[in-house]
Design a protein around this motif. Structure first.
Motif, PDB file in Angstrom:
ATOM      1  N   GLN A 111       0.915  -1.111  -0.133  1.00 45.82           N
ATOM      2  CA  GLN A 111       0.035  -0.038  -0.053  1.00 45.82           C
ATOM      3  C   GLN A 111       0.966   1.254   0.035  1.00 45.82           C
ATOM      4  O   GLN A 111       0.963   1.997   0.863  1.00 45.82           O
ATOM      5  CB  GLN A 111      -0.830  -0.041   1.433  1.00 45.82           C
ATOM      6  CG  GLN A 111      -1.564  -1.440   1.449  1.00 45.82           C
ATOM      7  CD  GLN A 111      -2.268  -1.484   2.866  1.00 45.82           C
ATOM      8  OE1 GLN A 111      -2.160  -0.700   3.500  1.00 45.82           O
ATOM      9  NE2 GLN A 111      -2.915  -2.429   2.824  1.00 45.82           N
ATOM     10  N   ARG A 112       1.660   1.514  -1.133  1.00 45.31           N
ATOM     11  CA  ARG A 112       2.523   2.514  -1.133  1.00 45.31           C
ATOM     12  C   ARG A 112       2.141   3.884  -1.036  1.00 45.31           C
ATOM     13  O   ARG A 112       3.001   4.663  -0.434  1.00 45.31           O
ATOM     14  CB  ARG A 112       3.580   2.249  -2.421  1.00 45.31           C
ATOM     15  CG  ARG A 112       2.994   2.420  -3.922  1.00 45.31           C
ATOM     16  CD  ARG A 112       3.635   2.052  -4.764  1.00 45.31           C
ATOM     17  NE  ARG A 112       5.276   2.884  -4.768  1.00 45.31           N
ATOM     18  CZ  ARG A 112       6.544   2.401  -4.936  1.00 45.31           C
ATOM     19  NH1 ARG A 112       6.431   1.349  -5.627  1.00 45.31           N
ATOM     20  NH2 ARG A 112       7.288   3.340  -5.178  1.00 45.31           N
ATOM     21  N   ARG A 113       0.878   4.235  -1.207  1.00 48.19           N
ATOM     22  CA  ARG A 113       0.457   5.379  -0.887  1.00 48.19           C
ATOM     23  C   ARG A 113       0.074   5.888   0.699  1.00 48.19           C
ATOM     24  O   ARG A 113      -0.221   7.011   0.764  1.00 48.19           O
ATOM     25  CB  ARG A 113      -1.021   5.893  -1.765  1.00 48.19           C
ATOM     26  CG  ARG A 113      -0.730   5.665  -3.228  1.00 48.19           C
ATOM     27  CD  ARG A 113       0.485   6.190  -4.064  1.00 48.19           C
ATOM     28  NE  ARG A 113       0.761   7.633  -3.456  1.00 48.19           N
ATOM     29  CZ  ARG A 113       1.655   8.120  -3.897  1.00 48.19           C
ATOM     30  NH1 ARG A 113       2.815   7.220  -4.128  1.00 48.19           N
ATOM     31  NH2 ARG A 113       2.213   9.308  -3.617  1.00 48.19           N
ATOM     32  N   LYS A 114       0.080   4.783   1.224  1.00 52.48           N
ATOM     33  CA  LYS A 114      -0.283   5.160   2.678  1.00 52.48           C
ATOM     34  C   LYS A 114       0.988   5.365   3.454  1.00 52.48           C
ATOM     35  O   LYS A 114       2.078   4.818   3.331  1.00 52.48           O
ATOM     36  CB  LYS A 114      -0.828   3.730   3.326  1.00 52.48           C
ATOM     37  CG  LYS A 114      -2.067   3.522   2.834  1.00 52.48           C
ATOM     38  CD  LYS A 114      -3.038   2.475   3.828  1.00 52.48           C
ATOM     39  CE  LYS A 114      -4.433   2.232   3.512  1.00 52.48           C
ATOM     40  NZ  LYS A 114      -5.119   1.108   4.041  1.00 52.48           N
ATOM     41  N   ALA A 143      -1.616  -3.974   8.047  1.00 54.13           N
ATOM     42  CA  ALA A 143      -1.073  -5.411   7.463  1.00 54.13           C
ATOM     43  C   ALA A 143      -1.604  -6.730   8.186  1.00 54.13           C
ATOM     44  O   ALA A 143      -1.081  -6.728   9.334  1.00 54.13           O
ATOM     45  CB  ALA A 143       0.353  -5.125   7.190  1.00 54.13           C
ATOM     46  N   ALA A 144      -2.085  -7.454   7.508  1.00 57.43           N
ATOM     47  CA  ALA A 144      -2.551  -8.678   7.950  1.00 57.43           C
ATOM     48  C   ALA A 144      -1.184  -9.566   8.364  1.00 57.43           C
ATOM     49  O   ALA A 144      -0.354  -9.657   7.471  1.00 57.43           O
ATOM     50  CB  ALA A 144      -3.394  -9.617   7.007  1.00 57.43           C
ATOM     51  N   GLY A 145      -1.167 -10.344   9.352  1.00 57.55           N
ATOM     52  CA  GLY A 145      -0.077 -11.232   9.761  1.00 57.55           C
ATOM     53  C   GLY A 145       0.975 -10.414  10.247  1.00 57.55           C
ATOM     54  O   GLY A 145       2.122 -11.256  10.678  1.00 57.55           O
ATOM     55  N   ARG A 196       6.500   7.811   4.431  1.00 57.55           N
ATOM     56  CA  ARG A 196       5.709   6.580   3.468  1.00 57.55           C
ATOM     57  C   ARG A 196       7.236   5.616   3.415  1.00 57.55           C
ATOM     58  O   ARG A 196       8.337   5.850   3.335  1.00 57.55           O
ATOM     59  CB  ARG A 196       5.550   7.009   1.972  1.00 57.55           C
ATOM     60  CG  ARG A 196       4.471   7.934   2.639  1.00 57.55           C
ATOM     61  CD  ARG A 196       3.694   7.995   1.016  1.00 57.55           C
ATOM     62  NE  ARG A 196       2.310   8.649   1.016  1.00 57.55           N
ATOM     63  CZ  ARG A 196       2.186   9.615   0.574  1.00 57.55           C
ATOM     64  NH1 ARG A 196       2.909  10.183  -0.469  1.00 57.55           N
ATOM     65  NH2 ARG A 196       0.532  10.187   0.454  1.00 57.55           N
ATOM     66  N   GLY A 197       6.785   4.436   3.248  1.00 54.41           N
ATOM     67  CA  GLY A 197       7.987   3.082   2.828  1.00 54.41           C
ATOM     68  C   GLY A 197       8.632   3.597   1.626  1.00 54.41           C
ATOM     69  O   GLY A 197       9.999   3.227   1.839  1.00 54.41           O
TER      70      GLY A 197
END
Length: 286
Positions: A232-235, A244-246, A268-269
Motif C-alpha cells: 500500500q505504497r500511498r499509505k 497489514a495482516a499477519g 512513507r515506505g
C-alpha cells in the motif's frame, strides 16, 4: 556446431523440429552474437566455473557457456525443447540438461553434486512473469552463489537498481540490494530476439555480497515489513504496517519506533532506505 546466435541458424533448427513457441513459457530466443558475448564476459565465466543456466531454450547461450565454463547445468521446463537441446549440444560433454521447473528444483543439491558445494554462477534469459520468484528463490534459499547474470525486461532491471523515492523503487529493489550489488551491463532492443518481444530488455549482473550491507536481527521480519509497506505504497508507514495482516504490529508500536528513529509520523515506505528498514525491524522486534 552451427552458432545459434546467428538468426538463420536459429530459424533452421526451429523449422527442423517444427517448434511452436509457447506463450505460457514466455519464450523469446536471443539472436545476437554481440549480446551473447557481452553476457559471457559480464558473467566473467572461466573454466573454474560451474554455471546454472535457467531456461536454455534451444541452447543458444548454452553453447557459449559450454565453451567458456568448466561445467553447465541447464534447467528447461518445456519438454518439447529437450530433443532440440540434445541435438544442438551434442558436441559438449560438459553440459547436463534437466527437464524441470526451476522453482521446484533443489538447487543446493545440484551445487553439492556438481560443484562440491562451492559457489556457482547463474546465467539466464528470463521470461518476465517469473523473474522475481526465481531471483528471490535463489537468494532466500541461500544457494552458494557468486553472481546472477540475467536478461530481463528493462523495467525490471531498472527496478532492481534504483534507490528510495523513485517510482520504480519497491520490495524487489530492496531485496536485491540486500543480497547483491546490481549493475546493468547492457540494454538489448526487441530486434535481438525471435519472436520479438514488445518491450526492451537489459542484462543485469547481481554480484552476491559475502555479508549483507546492513545488519538486521531477523531477516524474514524485515522483508515482511518491506512487503507490507509497498503493498500500500500511498499509505504512511504507520497505516500501512498497522493494518497489514499477519504482521502483528500496532500503529502505536510503529509510531514509537519512528519517533526513536527521529522520523515523522507521516513518512512513507517508499522513502525508506535498506538501513532504515533494518533499524525499524529491529526496533519493532524488541
Amino acid at each position: 556446431m552451427a552458432n545459434l546466435g546467428i538468426p538463420q541458424n536459429t530459424i533452421a533448427i526451429l523449422q527442423k523440429y517444427n517448434f511452436n513457441f509457447q506463450k505460457k513459457f514466455g519464450q523469446n530466443f536471443l539472436i545476437d552474437t554481440n549480446v551473447l558475448d557481452k553476457i559471457i564476459s559480464s558473467a566473467q565465466i572461466t573454466k573454474d566455473d560451474c554455471v546454472l543456466e535457467i531456461g536454455p531454450g534451444i541452447g543458444t547461450m548454452t553453447q557459449y557457456l559450454a565453451e567458456s565454463a568448466g561445467e553447465v547445468v541447464a534447467v528447461e521446463i518445456d519438454k518439447a525443447l529437450i530433443p532440440i537441446l540434445q541435438d544442438t549440444l551434442q558436441e559438449y560433454d560438459n553440459v547436463t540438461v534437466i527437464n524441470d521447473d526451476i522453482l521446484k528444483v533443489d538447487i543446493n543439491k545440484i551445487v553439492q553434486e556438481r560443484n562440491a558445494g562451492r559457489p556457482i554462477k547463474v546465467v539466464a534469459n528470463l521470461p518476465y512473469y517469473i523473474t522475481t520468484p526465481i531471483i528471490m528463490g535463489l537468494f532466500e534459499s541461500h544457494v552458494p552463489l557468486k553472481s546472477i547474470t540475467i536478461m530481463v525486461q528493462k523495467e525490471v532491471a531498472d527496478r532492481m537498481q534504483v534507490g528510495p523515492g523513485t517510482k520504480d523503487y519497491g520490495a524487489l529493489s530492496l531485496a536485491v540490494q540486500y543480497y547483491a550489488k546490481p549493475e546493468i551491463v547492457a540494454n538489448v532492443p526487441p530486434n535481438c530476439f525471435i519472436p520479438r518481444p514488445n518491450v526492451g530488455s537489459a542484462v543485469i549482473r547481481l554480484t552476491r555480497y559475502d555479508e549483507p550491507p546492513v545488519q538486521v536481527k531477523d531477516e524474514s521480519k524485515m522483508f515482511a515489513l518491506i512487503r507490507a509497506s509497498f503493498n500500500q505504497r500511498r499509505k504512511t508507514l504507520v497505516n500501512g504496517l498497522g493494518n497489514a495482516a499477519g504482521l502483528n504490529v500496532s500503529k502505536e508500536q510503529v509510531l514509537q519506533a519512528l519517533e526513536q528513529m527521529g522520523l515523522s509520523a507521516t513518512v512513507r515506505g517508499e522513502t525508506f532506505t535498506l538501513e532504515q528498514f533494518a533499524k525499524l525491524s529491529d526496533l519493532l522486534g524488541e
